[in-house]
Design a protein around this motif. Structure first.
Motif, mmCIF file in Angstrom:
data_model
loop_
_atom_site.group_PDB
_atom_site.id
_atom_site.type_symbol
_atom_site.label_atom_id
_atom_site.label_comp_id
_atom_site.label_asym_id
_atom_site.label_seq_id
_atom_site.Cartn_x
_atom_site.Cartn_y
_atom_site.Cartn_z
ATOM 1 N N THR A 197 13.866 9.082 -8.959
ATOM 2 C CA THR A 197 15.127 9.841 -8.929
ATOM 3 C C THR A 197 15.313 10.613 -10.231
ATOM 4 O OG1 THR A 197 16.451 7.997 -9.802
ATOM 5 C CG2 THR A 197 16.213 8.145 -7.413
ATOM 6 N N LEU A 198 14.755 10.080 -11.322
ATOM 7 C CA LEU A 198 14.840 10.766 -12.614
ATOM 8 C C LEU A 198 13.742 11.816 -12.753
ATOM 9 C CD1 LEU A 198 15.468 7.620 -14.871
ATOM 10 C CD2 LEU A 198 17.159 9.365 -14.277
ATOM 11 N N GLU A 199 12.547 11.477 -12.248
ATOM 12 C CA GLU A 199 11.394 12.383 -12.335
ATOM 13 C C GLU A 199 10.703 12.410 -10.964
ATOM 14 O OE1 GLU A 199 8.824 11.260 -15.549
ATOM 15 O OE2 GLU A 199 10.380 11.547 -17.080
ATOM 16 N N PRO A 200 11.184 13.238 -10.060
ATOM 17 C CA PRO A 200 10.690 13.234 -8.669
ATOM 18 C C PRO A 200 9.192 13.473 -8.521
ATOM 19 C CG PRO A 200 12.710 14.515 -8.867
ATOM 20 C CD PRO A 200 12.284 14.188 -10.258
ATOM 21 N N TYR A 201 8.566 14.126 -9.488
ATOM 22 C CA TYR A 201 7.142 14.447 -9.364
ATOM 23 C C TYR A 201 6.271 13.578 -10.275
ATOM 24 C CZ TYR A 201 9.245 18.433 -7.064
ATOM 25 O OH TYR A 201 9.991 19.220 -6.214
ATOM 26 N N ASN A 202 6.790 12.437 -10.676
ATOM 27 C CA ASN A 202 6.013 11.534 -11.525
ATOM 28 C C ASN A 202 4.919 10.874 -10.679
ATOM 29 O OD1 ASN A 202 5.193 9.086 -13.003
ATOM 30 N ND2 ASN A 202 6.861 9.606 -14.407
ATOM 31 N N GLU A 203 3.681 11.303 -10.883
ATOM 32 C CA GLU A 203 2.564 10.840 -10.041
ATOM 33 C C GLU A 203 2.279 9.354 -10.230
ATOM 34 O OE1 GLU A 203 -0.802 13.325 -10.692
ATOM 35 O OE2 GLU A 203 0.178 15.132 -9.889
ATOM 36 N N LYS A 204 2.432 8.878 -11.452
ATOM 37 C CA LYS A 204 2.179 7.454 -11.701
ATOM 38 C C LYS A 204 3.162 6.596 -10.912
ATOM 39 C CE LYS A 204 1.987 3.929 -15.322
ATOM 40 N NZ LYS A 204 2.171 3.624 -16.774
ATOM 41 N N ALA A 205 4.442 6.978 -10.945
ATOM 42 C CA ALA A 205 5.465 6.222 -10.210
ATOM 43 C C ALA A 205 5.220 6.301 -8.705
ATOM 44 C CB ALA A 205 6.853 6.733 -10.563
ATOM 45 N N GLN A 206 4.798 7.477 -8.233
ATOM 46 C CA GLN A 206 4.515 7.629 -6.805
ATOM 47 C C GLN A 206 3.378 6.707 -6.370
ATOM 48 O OE1 GLN A 206 3.689 11.814 -6.524
ATOM 49 N NE2 GLN A 206 5.854 12.415 -6.334
ATOM 50 N N GLY A 207 2.305 6.692 -7.181
ATOM 51 C CA GLY A 207 1.155 5.855 -6.855
ATOM 52 C C GLY A 207 1.480 4.369 -6.907
ATOM 53 N N GLN A 208 2.220 3.963 -7.946
ATOM 54 C CA GLN A 208 2.578 2.552 -8.097
ATOM 55 C C GLN A 208 3.520 2.112 -6.980
ATOM 56 O OE1 GLN A 208 1.301 0.409 -10.010
ATOM 57 N NE2 GLN A 208 0.493 1.387 -11.837
ATOM 58 N N ALA A 209 4.451 2.975 -6.614
ATOM 59 C CA ALA A 209 5.381 2.637 -5.522
ATOM 60 C C ALA A 209 4.616 2.412 -4.223
ATOM 61 C CB ALA A 209 6.411 3.747 -5.359
ATOM 62 N N GLN A 210 3.614 3.258 -3.970
ATOM 63 C CA GLN A 210 2.802 3.107 -2.769
ATOM 64 C C GLN A 210 2.022 1.792 -2.784
ATOM 65 O OE1 GLN A 210 3.037 4.936 -0.117
ATOM 66 N NE2 GLN A 210 1.449 3.795 0.992
ATOM 67 N N ASP A 211 1.475 1.451 -3.960
ATOM 68 C CA ASP A 211 0.746 0.180 -4.096
ATOM 69 C C ASP A 211 1.653 -1.018 -3.818
ATOM 70 O OD1 ASP A 211 -1.561 1.506 -4.739
ATOM 71 O OD2 ASP A 211 -1.376 1.209 -6.912
ATOM 72 N N VAL A 212 2.890 -0.950 -4.306
ATOM 73 C CA VAL A 212 3.839 -2.048 -4.098
ATOM 74 C C VAL A 212 4.180 -2.174 -2.619
ATOM 75 C CG1 VAL A 212 6.187 -2.849 -4.553
ATOM 76 C CG2 VAL A 212 4.800 -1.971 -6.430
ATOM 77 N N ARG A 213 4.345 -1.038 -1.932
ATOM 78 C CA ARG A 213 4.656 -1.081 -0.490
ATOM 79 C C ARG A 213 3.523 -1.758 0.278
ATOM 80 N NH1 ARG A 213 6.323 4.401 -1.584
ATOM 81 N NH2 ARG A 213 8.609 4.525 -1.681
ATOM 82 N N LEU A 214 2.278 -1.441 -0.106
ATOM 83 C CA LEU A 214 1.121 -2.061 0.556
ATOM 84 C C LEU A 214 1.105 -3.576 0.329
ATOM 85 C CD1 LEU A 214 -1.662 0.582 -0.243
ATOM 86 C CD2 LEU A 214 -0.657 0.083 2.005
ATOM 87 N N LYS A 215 1.409 -3.998 -0.921
ATOM 88 C CA LYS A 215 1.434 -5.427 -1.241
ATOM 89 C C LYS A 215 2.542 -6.139 -0.468
ATOM 90 C CE LYS A 215 -0.622 -5.102 -5.844
ATOM 91 N NZ LYS A 215 -0.403 -5.171 -7.305
#
Length: 226
Positions: A197-215
């Motif tokens: 929400t603070l940095e919508p295009y933060n690739e690291k946050a996007q990737g980590q969020a996806q990893d957490v969803r998979l876990k």
């Protein structure tokens, strides 16, 4: 009687004269103390540690209130890399001023550098107890807990820092990683989403969020099988 009056007047005059001289000397010492402190500050700004040390030693000889100059001298030792002298002086100051948060923060930093983690944690905790708004000590305490794999304690520290620095993305990453280490995937995902929400295009946050969803999905599958 007249002679006694003259003697009294003479001795009274000499007393006032000596008192005046002492006051002038005292004022001169205060002025010189301030001058030594000013010169020490200038030397510190130029990273002239030897000169700063000399000015502060002189300042200490001119005042009864040694705490300000001693704190500055300990900081000079620390900044110049003389950890032994810095530690010794901060320990003495800790006895003289037991409620001064900066002393505990400085000692914690020294102990962390020396990998004496238990002592570092104790001093960071004490610094935070004395100053609840000390976000830097909380952050460093959290990093120490994270280093020692004490993820839940680390997460609590980072959460408190995040409350004090709500737009600090780096702190939020530390919080999310601690939550992941603690297998608190709900809060990890929530934190990564907050970063986005603070940095919508933060690739690291996007990737980590996806990893957490998979876990989280993997965990759901395991629970269903049980």
């Amino acid at each position: 009687d007249e002679l006694k009056k003259q003697e009294h007047s003479f001795f009274d005059f000499r007393f006032r004269e000596r008192f005046s001289e002492e006051q002038k000397k005292k004022r001169f010492d205060i002025a010189r103390y301030k001058e030594m402190m000013r010169k020490a500050d200038m030397a510190i700004a130029r990273e002239q540690w030897g000169a700063a040390n000399g000015f502060l030693i002189q300042a200490l000889s001119l005042t009864k209130d040694e705490l300000p100059a001693s704190l500055k001298l300990a900081s000079v030792y620390l900044q110049s890399g003389d950890l032994r002298r810095a530690e010794n002086l901060y320990q003495k100051l800790q006895e003289d001023a037991p409620d001064h948060p900066f002393i505990y923060t400085s000692l914690a930093y020294i102990y962390k550098k020396k990998k004496r983690y238990k002592e570092a944690i104790f001093n960071y905790v004490r610094a935070v107890e004395l100053n609840q708004q000390d976000d830097e000590s909380l952050l460093q305490l959290g990093k120490l807990y994270q280093l020692l794999m004490r993820h839940s304690l680390a997460a609590e520290c980072f959460r408190r820092v995040a409350e004090l620095r709500p737009r600090d993305v780096n702190c939020l990453f530390w919080l999310a990683e601690a939550c992941q280490g603690d297998e608190d995937f709900d809060n990890a995902l929530f934190t990564y989403e907050k970063i986005l929400t603070l940095e919508p295009y933060n690739e690291k946050a996007q990737g980590q969020a996806q990893d957490v969803r998979l876990k989280m999905k993997e965990t759901e599958v395991v629970i269903k099988k049980i």
